[in-house]
Design a protein around this motif. Structure first.
Motif, PDB file in Angstrom:
ATOM      1  N   TYR A 192       0.910  -1.280   0.261  1.00 47.90           N
ATOM      2  CA  TYR A 192       0.206   0.087   0.103  1.00 47.90           C
ATOM      3  C   TYR A 192       0.766   1.038   0.073  1.00 47.90           C
ATOM      4  O   TYR A 192       1.800   1.476   0.657  1.00 47.90           O
ATOM      5  CB  TYR A 192      -0.861  -0.055   1.275  1.00 47.90           C
ATOM      6  N   GLU A 194       0.637   5.758  -0.883  1.00 48.53           N
ATOM      7  CA  GLU A 194      -0.340   7.028  -1.437  1.00 48.53           C
ATOM      8  C   GLU A 194       0.080   7.272  -2.561  1.00 48.53           C
ATOM      9  O   GLU A 194       1.243   7.007  -3.163  1.00 48.53           O
ATOM     10  CB  GLU A 194       0.162   8.356  -0.669  1.00 48.53           C
ATOM     11  N   ASP A 196      -0.326   9.877  -6.338  1.00 48.49           N
ATOM     12  CA  ASP A 196      -1.027  11.197  -7.036  1.00 48.49           C
ATOM     13  C   ASP A 196      -0.298  11.501  -8.274  1.00 48.49           C
ATOM     14  O   ASP A 196       0.819  10.596  -8.599  1.00 48.49           O
ATOM     15  CB  ASP A 196      -0.560  12.432  -6.024  1.00 48.49           C
ATOM     16  N   LYS A 215       4.240   7.961  -2.253  1.00 47.04           N
ATOM     17  CA  LYS A 215       4.939   8.259  -0.830  1.00 47.04           C
ATOM     18  C   LYS A 215       4.957   6.901  -0.029  1.00 47.04           C
ATOM     19  O   LYS A 215       4.219   6.328   0.028  1.00 47.04           O
ATOM     20  CB  LYS A 215       4.180   9.391  -0.260  1.00 47.04           C
ATOM     21  N   GLN A 218       6.031   7.931   4.300  1.00 47.84           N
ATOM     22  CA  GLN A 218       6.263   9.509   4.638  1.00 47.84           C
ATOM     23  C   GLN A 218       7.596   9.552   4.684  1.00 47.84           C
ATOM     24  O   GLN A 218       8.289  10.613   5.285  1.00 47.84           O
ATOM     25  CB  GLN A 218       5.724   9.569   5.963  1.00 47.84           C
ATOM     26  N   THR A 311      -7.325   4.716  -9.200  1.00 47.17           N
ATOM     27  CA  THR A 311      -7.529   5.962  -8.473  1.00 47.17           C
ATOM     28  C   THR A 311      -7.196   7.215  -9.357  1.00 47.17           C
ATOM     29  O   THR A 311      -7.610   8.231  -9.506  1.00 47.17           O
ATOM     30  CB  THR A 311      -6.615   5.919  -7.220  1.00 47.17           C
TER      31      THR A 311
END
Ligand SMILES: NC(=O)c1ccc[n+]([C@@H]2O[C@H](COP(=O)([O-])OP(=O)(O)OC[C@H]3O[C@@H](n4cnc5c(N)ncnc54)[C@H](OP(=O)(O)O)[C@@H]3O)[C@@H](O)[C@H]2O)c1
Length: 322
Positions: A192, A194, A196, A215, A218, A311
């Motif tokens: 998993y 993030e 964009d 990402k 983090q 997504t």
């Protein structure tokens, strides 16, 4: 011997067949095409004894253990489902399916049928990738901060080709994003992230060039660019505090270089005949252990990769320039 049925005469099959033959314990048993003429010609070209003029006959051939599916992306779901319903083990080319719902459904069906199912993601089985992971885990370039991946394939297809039809799973993101996503999943042992990104579309409405960012914990930023309209410097670069690692053609790489900030360099070569043999050997190991999923290219990774791609496509829907 593990006997393969090759579904379609896709341009990729020659390299996959070479990998099966190099594996020593795989046999290319039959090939099917939508037309008998094409099946016959491919059988002759690749020295395959059995050929069929439709896919159904290949599914029904009881001598076949596993079906390799390199059809048009938008047909992976349909073709994989049909093969599983005929109790075949299945290996499906990337991108696995066009939605994560379809991917989940196929893995559930495979479990019910007690059949092996895996996405064909050769990148994570390459010796170069294994060496990269080892070097990163050793902290050879210090703390990893940023990863940049670029892949450009200009002039391969014209706008009438399915690779420019989004409904068929065409587009730069569907085409090659899973190389980046699944390589990152493998290197950092997690499915998993993030995500964009943005894209530029061509007149057919599909994304001709895209850039997306992942990402990781983090801690690490990943930037990946895929272009169908321009040549890029095809490579992945891993930037750490003490230097950086360069992997040319990261989806099929046979070498890597380390450049330390103190001026030292190190070079590694991993020559191969077929870049597919490593994933094929892994499939054979899984089958010999009666596994129905891969412990490396897991269903969770494939399903999440499909989800991340969708997504972005949802973000870009109706927006001319993503
Ligand atoms: N892992 C890798 O390194 C790698 C590299 C390249 C591509 N791929 C993947 O492999 C798959 C095939 O890619 P490719 O470039 O080899 O594709 P391709 O040459 O366009 O072949 C796709 C095949 O799908 C079959 N097909 C079924 N219905 C079709 C339709 N309505 N229109 C067109 N073809 C149809 C055709 O075979 P028949 O006519 O014989 O039935 C055709 O030969 C894709 O999923 C791609 O992402 C993987």
């Amino acid at each position: 011997m593990i006997r393969y049925g090759i579904l379609s005469t896709a341009s990729i099959i020659g390299r996959f067949i070479a990998g099966i033959r190099e594996s020593q314990d795989g046999e290319v048993y039959a090939i099917a095409s939508r037309t008998l003429d094409k099946a016959k010609a491919a059988a002759k070209q690749f020295g395959i004894e059995h050929y069929y003029g439709n896919y159904e006959e290949l599914y029904n051939d009881e001598n076949i253990d596993i079906v390799y599916i390199p059809t048009v992306n938008g047909f992976h779901y349909r073709d994989c489902k049909n093969a599983l319903l005929h109790h075949k083990h299945v290996i499906v080319e990337k991108p696995f399916t066009l939605t994560s719902k379809e991917a989940l459904e196929l893995f559930e069906l495979a479990r019910k049928q007690n059949c092996f199912l895996m996405e064909a993601q050769k990148c994570v089985f390459l010796p170069t990738t294994l060496k990269l992971k080892e070097l990163l885990n050793q902290g050879i370039i210090g703390d990893l901060k940023y990863i940049e991946l670029k892949a450009g394939f200009p002039g391969r297809f014209d706008y009438s080709h399915w690779m420019y039809d989004l409904s068929m799973g065409g587009g730069s993101l569907y085409g090659s994003a899973t190389y980046t996503i699944e390589l990152m999943q493998f290197l950092f042992d997690q499915p998993y992230f993030e995500i964009d990104g943005s894209c530029l579309k061509c007149p057919t409405g599909s994304d001709e060039i895209c850039n997306f960012q992942l990402k990781i914990n983090q801690r690490i930023l990943v930037s990946s660019t895929i272009a169908m309209n321009v040549a890029l410097k095809n490579e992945a670069v891993f930037y750490g505090e003490k230097g950086y690692i360069v992997i040319p053609n990261y989806w099929k790489s046979s070498q890597l270089d380390i450049y330390f900030h103190n001026g030292q360099t190190e070079h590694f070569d991993f020559p191969y005949q077929s870049e597919f043999v490593y994933e094929i050997n892994h499939i054979h190991n899984c089958l010999k252990q009666d596994l129905i999923t891969s412990p490396i290219m897991t269903p969770a990774k494939t399903i999440e990769a499909c989800h991340l791609v969708v997504t972005l496509y949802q973000q870009w829907k109706g927006n001319h320039n993503g």
